[in-house]
Motif scaffolding. Structure first.
Motif, short mmCIF file in Angstrom:
data_model
loop_
_atom_site.label_atom_id
_atom_site.label_comp_id
_atom_site.label_asym_id
_atom_site.label_seq_id
_atom_site.Cartn_x
_atom_site.Cartn_y
_atom_site.Cartn_z
N THR A 19 1.11 -1.57 -0.29
CA THR A 19 0.45 0.15 -0.31
C THR A 19 1.20 1.38 0.10
O THR A 19 1.65 1.55 0.65
CB THR A 19 -0.86 0.35 1.37
N SER A 21 1.47 5.17 -0.08
CA SER A 21 0.90 6.46 0.59
C SER A 21 1.52 7.81 0.41
O SER A 21 2.35 7.69 -0.16
CB SER A 21 0.55 6.52 2.17
N VAL A 51 -8.37 9.16 -8.98
CA VAL A 51 -9.48 8.82 -8.15
C VAL A 51 -10.07 10.51 -7.82
O VAL A 51 -9.31 11.72 -8.50
CB VAL A 51 -9.19 9.18 -6.77
N GLY A 55 -13.89 10.86 -3.74
CA GLY A 55 -13.25 9.52 -3.84
C GLY A 55 -14.19 8.83 -4.25
O GLY A 55 -14.58 7.18 -4.81
N THR A 58 -13.34 6.50 -9.50
CA THR A 58 -12.33 6.48 -9.54
C THR A 58 -12.12 5.03 -11.17
O THR A 58 -13.20 4.80 -11.75
CB THR A 58 -10.96 4.98 -8.74
N ALA A 69 -5.83 -0.59 -6.73
CA ALA A 69 -7.18 0.06 -5.40
C ALA A 69 -6.67 1.82 -5.39
O ALA A 69 -5.35 1.45 -4.60
CB ALA A 69 -8.10 -0.61 -4.33
N SER A 71 -7.35 5.39 -3.48
CA SER A 71 -8.16 5.77 -2.57
C SER A 71 -8.08 7.13 -1.97
O SER A 71 -6.50 7.34 -1.39
CB SER A 71 -8.91 5.21 -1.23
N ARG A 72 -8.89 7.85 -1.58
CA ARG A 72 -8.91 8.99 -0.77
C ARG A 72 -8.86 9.14 0.79
O ARG A 72 -10.27 8.78 1.08
CB ARG A 72 -8.39 9.90 -1.70
N ASP A 73 -8.07 10.19 1.94
CA ASP A 73 -8.48 9.87 3.16
C ASP A 73 -8.81 11.03 3.03
O ASP A 73 -7.51 12.15 3.38
CB ASP A 73 -8.04 8.92 3.94
N VAL A 79 -4.13 10.31 -0.56
CA VAL A 79 -4.57 9.62 -1.56
C VAL A 79 -3.75 7.93 -1.56
O VAL A 79 -2.57 7.73 -0.72
CB VAL A 79 -4.15 9.91 -2.62
N TYR A 80 -3.96 7.07 -1.59
CA TYR A 80 -3.19 5.36 -1.44
C TYR A 80 -3.76 5.04 -2.38
O TYR A 80 -4.40 5.36 -3.61
CB TYR A 80 -3.87 4.92 -0.28
N GLN A 82 -3.44 0.83 -3.34
CA GLN A 82 -3.36 -0.16 -3.08
C GLN A 82 -2.62 -1.39 -4.02
O GLN A 82 -3.44 -1.50 -5.40
CB GLN A 82 -4.78 -0.56 -2.73
#
Length: 119
Positions: A19, A21, A51, A55, A58, A69, A71-73, A79-80, A82
């Motif tokens: 993963t 980041s 993304v 979020g 995608t 994959a 994703s984001r927070d 942003v990640y 995976q």
């Protein structure tokens, strides 16, 4: 100023997972799409995943669909990416990207994080 700081790369065996980041600062992170690119030795930089600001949407390069994959927070400005079922051909430097479109297009990049997959 805009800063993007990637982390999470490393040396993994084929079939493994990682993963990545990317922590962003210096702009309104939640308002913009974010991208992950990669650059393999001797090759150009390739867009692998995007993304949307929330979020909720995608998009992936065909070469990574089903294994990557994004994703984001937005609360963490992060942003990640995976990455599952890693293959030797995934070996590359992975870069986080923010593209600002104002009157001109400006691309901002992190320093990159190296992913090396051994067979």
């Amino acid at each position: 100023q805009v800063q993007l700081v990637e982390s999470g790369g490393g040396l993994v065996q084929s079939g493994g997972s990682l993963t990545l980041s990317c922590v962003a600062s210096g702009f309104t992170f939640s308002a913009y799409p974010m991208n992950w690119y990669r650059q393999a030795p001797g090759k150009g930089r390739e867009l692998v995943a995007t993304v949307s600001p929330t979020g909720g949407s995608t998009d992936y390069a065909d070469s990574v669909k089903g294994r990557f994959a994004i994703s984001r927070d937005n609360a963490k400005n992060t942003v990640y990416l995976q990455i599952d079922s890693l293959k030797p051909e995934d070996t590359a430097v992975y870069y986080c990207n923010y593209r600002r479109v104002l009157h001109v297009i400006t691309n901002y990049w992190g320093q990159g994080t190296q992913v090396t997959v051994s067979s």
